[in-house]
Design a protein around this motif. Structure first.
Motif, short mmCIF file in Angstrom:
data_model
loop_
_atom_site.label_atom_id
_atom_site.label_comp_id
_atom_site.label_asym_id
_atom_site.label_seq_id
_atom_site.Cartn_x
_atom_site.Cartn_y
_atom_site.Cartn_z
N PRO A 118 12.16 -9.02 -5.58
CA PRO A 118 12.90 -9.80 -4.59
C PRO A 118 12.34 -9.62 -3.18
O PRO A 118 12.78 -10.33 -2.27
CB PRO A 118 14.33 -9.21 -4.69
N LEU A 119 11.41 -8.71 -2.98
CA LEU A 119 10.83 -8.48 -1.66
C LEU A 119 9.72 -9.47 -1.34
O LEU A 119 9.20 -9.49 -0.23
CB LEU A 119 10.25 -7.07 -1.55
N ARG A 120 9.35 -10.31 -2.30
CA ARG A 120 8.20 -11.20 -2.11
C ARG A 120 8.32 -12.06 -0.86
O ARG A 120 7.37 -12.21 -0.09
CB ARG A 120 8.02 -12.10 -3.34
N THR A 121 9.49 -12.67 -0.67
CA THR A 121 9.67 -13.58 0.46
C THR A 121 9.48 -12.86 1.78
O THR A 121 8.78 -13.36 2.69
CB THR A 121 11.07 -14.22 0.41
N ALA A 122 10.08 -11.69 1.92
CA ALA A 122 9.95 -10.92 3.16
C ALA A 122 8.50 -10.49 3.39
O ALA A 122 7.99 -10.55 4.51
CB ALA A 122 10.87 -9.70 3.13
N LEU A 123 7.83 -10.06 2.34
CA LEU A 123 6.44 -9.59 2.48
C LEU A 123 5.49 -10.73 2.81
O LEU A 123 4.44 -10.50 3.43
CB LEU A 123 6.00 -8.90 1.19
N ASP A 124 5.84 -11.95 2.41
CA ASP A 124 4.98 -13.10 2.68
C ASP A 124 5.29 -13.78 4.02
O ASP A 124 4.63 -14.75 4.38
CB ASP A 124 5.14 -14.13 1.56
N SER A 125 6.29 -13.27 4.75
CA SER A 125 6.65 -13.90 6.01
C SER A 125 5.57 -13.66 7.06
O SER A 125 4.85 -12.65 7.01
CB SER A 125 7.99 -13.34 6.52
N PRO A 126 5.43 -14.58 8.02
CA PRO A 126 4.41 -14.42 9.08
C PRO A 126 4.62 -13.15 9.91
O PRO A 126 3.67 -12.64 10.50
CB PRO A 126 4.60 -15.67 9.94
N GLN A 127 5.86 -12.65 9.97
CA GLN A 127 6.15 -11.45 10.76
C GLN A 127 5.75 -10.16 10.05
O GLN A 127 5.72 -9.09 10.68
CB GLN A 127 7.64 -11.39 11.09
N ALA A 128 5.43 -10.23 8.77
CA ALA A 128 5.10 -9.02 8.02
C ALA A 128 3.75 -8.46 8.47
O ALA A 128 2.76 -9.17 8.45
CB ALA A 128 5.07 -9.31 6.53
N PRO A 129 3.70 -7.19 8.89
CA PRO A 129 2.43 -6.59 9.29
C PRO A 129 1.47 -6.50 8.11
O PRO A 129 1.90 -6.47 6.95
CB PRO A 129 2.82 -5.19 9.78
N ALA A 130 0.19 -6.44 8.41
CA ALA A 130 -0.80 -6.28 7.36
C ALA A 130 -0.57 -4.96 6.62
O ALA A 130 -0.23 -3.95 7.22
CB ALA A 130 -2.21 -6.29 7.96
N GLN A 131 -0.69 -5.01 5.32
CA GLN A 131 -0.59 -3.85 4.44
C GLN A 131 0.79 -3.21 4.40
O GLN A 131 0.94 -2.07 3.96
CB GLN A 131 -1.62 -2.77 4.83
N VAL A 132 1.83 -3.95 4.82
CA VAL A 132 3.17 -3.38 4.75
C VAL A 132 3.56 -3.12 3.30
O VAL A 132 4.28 -2.14 3.00
CB VAL A 132 4.21 -4.29 5.45
N ASP A 133 3.09 -3.96 2.37
CA ASP A 133 3.39 -3.74 0.97
C ASP A 133 2.78 -2.43 0.47
O ASP A 133 3.42 -1.66 -0.26
CB ASP A 133 2.92 -4.92 0.11
N GLU A 134 1.55 -2.16 0.90
CA GLU A 134 0.90 -0.91 0.49
C GLU A 134 1.59 0.29 1.12
O GLU A 134 1.74 1.34 0.49
CB GLU A 134 -0.58 -0.94 0.89
N PHE A 135 2.03 0.14 2.37
CA PHE A 135 2.74 1.21 3.06
C PHE A 135 4.04 1.54 2.31
O PHE A 135 4.35 2.72 2.06
CB PHE A 135 3.05 0.78 4.49
N LEU A 136 4.80 0.51 1.94
CA LEU A 136 6.04 0.72 1.21
C LEU A 136 5.78 1.34 -0.16
O LEU A 136 6.53 2.21 -0.61
CB LEU A 136 6.78 -0.60 1.05
N ALA A 137 4.71 0.91 -0.81
CA ALA A 137 4.38 1.45 -2.13
C ALA A 137 3.99 2.92 -2.04
O ALA A 137 4.42 3.74 -2.86
CB ALA A 137 3.26 0.64 -2.77
N HIS A 138 3.17 3.28 -1.05
CA HIS A 138 2.79 4.69 -0.87
C HIS A 138 4.02 5.56 -0.66
O HIS A 138 4.16 6.62 -1.29
CB HIS A 138 1.85 4.83 0.34
#
Length: 227
Positions: free
Chosen positions: A135-155
């Motif tokens: 369900p985080l896909r929409t937020a992660l794909d938003s223009p406001q999402a910083p680069a690599q935020v998905d990797e940061f959250l995963a780490h």
């Protein structure tokens, strides 16, 4: 091992046998205590077959733990509710239940000589899942999402769960408590970095019997934390 060779049913069977053998052995003992002889005996394949597929034991252990995590994700996350807050919450709890039940496998792999590679592979797996099956896909794909935020959250999530797997799973380390902790942390970081908080929809479906009170408590807690 080439893609062509993996299309050979015999090669696929021997690879699956090695992955299964590695997982079973990791449930029993530390990675450092497992030998190539142990693996090939358990898998009922030859030693050359082991090295043909994986090259060495650490690579096999990474593949075994990653394959098992993929199967847990596939089982935990319903494909028809990828954007549902409640489904995502239930999926995290379901996934943690399975991780708790199989904690020895992951503990032994992470503690082993290839432990960093195992953590790296688990992080890559979670990063990909956050992007494509959550369900985080929409937020992660938003223009406001910083680069690599998905990797940061995963780490952060993998590190938190790796520590949790060493606990006794009681009290503050229960599955329910850990689910709340992960959801709260993900909600906080997403709200801070993207402006798109992870929150329950305004109109929710009726919760399943037996889960109403717990779900209401979690939804309220998350909403208050983001206020």
């Amino acid at each position: 091992m080439t893609e062509t060779s993996l299309q050979d049913p015999r090669a696929a069977r021997s690879r699956d046998a090695l992955l299964g053998a590695a997982a079973e052995l990791l449930r029993e003992r530390e990675a450092s205590a497992i030998t190539a002889t142990d693996v090939v005996r358990q898998a009922q394949v030859s030693r050359p077959t082991l090295y043909q597929h994986f090259g060495d034991l650490p690579t096999l252990f990474v593949a075994a733990t990653t394959a098992h995590l993929h199967s847990l994700f596939d089982d935990a996350l319903p494909q028809d509710h990828l954007n549902s807050y409640e489904a995502g919450l239930a999926s995290i709890e379901h996934l943690l239940e399975h991780l708790r039940a199989d904690a020895s496998l992951f503990r032994h792999a992470i503690r082993g000589p290839g432990g960093f590679a195992v953590l790296r592979a688990l992080t890559d797996t979670l990063t990909q899942r956050l992007r494509t099956h959550s369900p985080l896909r929409t937020a992660l794909d938003s223009p406001q999402a910083p680069a690599q935020v998905d990797e940061f959250l995963a780490h952060g999530t993998v590190g938190l769960v790796a520590t949790w797997l060493e606990s006794d799973f009681g009290g503050a380390d229960s599955v329910a408590a850990m689910t709340d902790r992960i959801v709260s942390l993900l909600a906080f970081h997403l709200a801070a970095s993207t402006g798109a908080p992870l929150a329950p929809p305004a109109v929710e479906q009726a919760p399943t019997p037996g889960a109403r009170d717990a779900r209401h408590h979690r939804s309220t807690t998350d909403a208050e934390a983001l206020a």
